[in-house]
Design a protein around this motif. Structure first.
Motif, PDB file in Angstrom:
ATOM      1  N   LYS A 160       1.064   9.953  -4.290  1.00  0.00           N
ATOM      2  CA  LYS A 160       0.166  10.341  -3.200  1.00  0.00           C
ATOM      3  C   LYS A 160       0.870  10.309  -1.844  1.00  0.00           C
ATOM      4  O   LYS A 160       0.285  10.683  -0.848  1.00  0.00           O
ATOM      5  CB  LYS A 160      -1.066   9.442  -3.190  1.00  0.00           C
ATOM      6  CG  LYS A 160      -1.918   9.619  -4.442  1.00  0.00           C
ATOM      7  CD  LYS A 160      -3.173   8.822  -4.372  1.00  0.00           C
ATOM      8  CE  LYS A 160      -3.883   8.788  -5.696  1.00  0.00           C
ATOM      9  NZ  LYS A 160      -4.669   9.905  -6.019  1.00  0.00           N
ATOM     10  N   ALA A 161       2.118   9.875  -1.828  1.00  0.00           N
ATOM     11  CA  ALA A 161       2.887   9.840  -0.584  1.00  0.00           C
ATOM     12  C   ALA A 161       3.343  11.256  -0.248  1.00  0.00           C
ATOM     13  O   ALA A 161       3.716  12.024  -1.136  1.00  0.00           O
ATOM     14  CB  ALA A 161       4.089   8.915  -0.732  1.00  0.00           C
ATOM     15  N   ARG A 197       1.106   4.199  -2.978  1.00  0.00           N
ATOM     16  CA  ARG A 197       1.027   5.653  -2.751  1.00  0.00           C
ATOM     17  C   ARG A 197       2.230   6.366  -3.381  1.00  0.00           C
ATOM     18  O   ARG A 197       2.079   7.435  -3.972  1.00  0.00           O
ATOM     19  CB  ARG A 197       0.948   5.967  -1.256  1.00  0.00           C
ATOM     20  CG  ARG A 197      -0.418   5.696  -0.656  1.00  0.00           C
ATOM     21  CD  ARG A 197      -0.562   6.265   0.755  1.00  0.00           C
ATOM     22  NE  ARG A 197       0.360   5.667   1.707  1.00  0.00           N
ATOM     23  CZ  ARG A 197       0.148   4.545   2.381  1.00  0.00           C
ATOM     24  NH1 ARG A 197      -0.991   3.877   2.198  1.00  0.00           N
ATOM     25  NH2 ARG A 197       1.032   4.088   3.235  1.00  0.00           N
ATOM     26  N   ASP A 233       1.847   6.319  -7.232  1.00  0.00           N
ATOM     27  CA  ASP A 233       0.755   7.207  -7.664  1.00  0.00           C
ATOM     28  C   ASP A 233       0.955   8.657  -7.217  1.00  0.00           C
ATOM     29  O   ASP A 233       0.043   9.473  -7.355  1.00  0.00           O
ATOM     30  CB  ASP A 233      -0.581   6.684  -7.142  1.00  0.00           C
ATOM     31  CG  ASP A 233      -1.024   5.418  -7.864  1.00  0.00           C
ATOM     32  OD1 ASP A 233      -0.561   5.179  -8.990  1.00  0.00           O
ATOM     33  OD2 ASP A 233      -1.840   4.667  -7.287  1.00  0.00           O
ATOM     34  N   SER A 293       0.828  -1.211   0.000  1.00  0.00           N
ATOM     35  CA  SER A 293       0.000   0.000   0.000  1.00  0.00           C
ATOM     36  C   SER A 293       0.866   1.266   0.000  1.00  0.00           C
ATOM     37  O   SER A 293       0.534   2.241  -0.681  1.00  0.00           O
ATOM     38  CB  SER A 293      -0.971   0.007   1.177  1.00  0.00           C
ATOM     39  OG  SER A 293      -0.280  -0.035   2.398  1.00  0.00           O
ATOM     40  N   GLN A 294       1.976   1.255   0.734  1.00  0.00           N
ATOM     41  CA  GLN A 294       2.880   2.413   0.732  1.00  0.00           C
ATOM     42  C   GLN A 294       3.512   2.583  -0.646  1.00  0.00           C
ATOM     43  O   GLN A 294       3.615   3.698  -1.158  1.00  0.00           O
ATOM     44  CB  GLN A 294       3.971   2.268   1.799  1.00  0.00           C
ATOM     45  CG  GLN A 294       5.013   3.372   1.789  1.00  0.00           C
ATOM     46  CD  GLN A 294       4.474   4.741   2.147  1.00  0.00           C
ATOM     47  OE1 GLN A 294       3.371   4.886   2.657  1.00  0.00           O
ATOM     48  NE2 GLN A 294       5.243   5.761   1.855  1.00  0.00           N
TER      49      GLN A 294
END
Length: 101
Positions: free
Chosen positions: A50-51, A45, A48, A41-42
């Motif tokens: 989004k982190a 992110r 994408d 999941s990290q």
């Protein structure tokens, strides 16, 4: 007050295509093989954009994996800052809040 803000984005998806890595799961397996600990999941992110932040370890692993420089991992965009957004940025900077994440 008007000016510019620099926005940095990782180009991981583009580099995955160039290196024929078809999925984030495949990228995850390659990172695990290099002993880079990151959850799926990290990683999603990060890929994408989004982190909010990245570990230096990830940046180093991506540069090694894609055989490129750190600069090649990023795309930089200059954004115009209006008076209203400049005031908001200044207020958020003073309060320690990160804008645009």
């Amino acid at each position: 007050m008007s000016g510019h803000k620099i926005k940095a984005e990782l180009r991981i998806r583009e580099l995955m295509v160039e290196h024929k890595i078809r999925s984030v799961s495949a990228l995850h397996r390659l990172l695990i093989a290099r002993r880079v600990t990151v959850s799926h999941s990290q990683l999603l992110r990060i890929v994408d954009n989004k982190a909010e932040h990245w570990k230096v370890e990830f940046i180093e692993a991506f540069a090694e994996l894609f055989n490129c420089s750190v600069q090649d991992l990023f795309r930089f965009e200059k954004l115009a800052v209006t008076e209203a957004s400049a005031d908001a940025l200044a207020q958020d900077k003073d309060s320690g809040v990160s804008v645009g994440e």
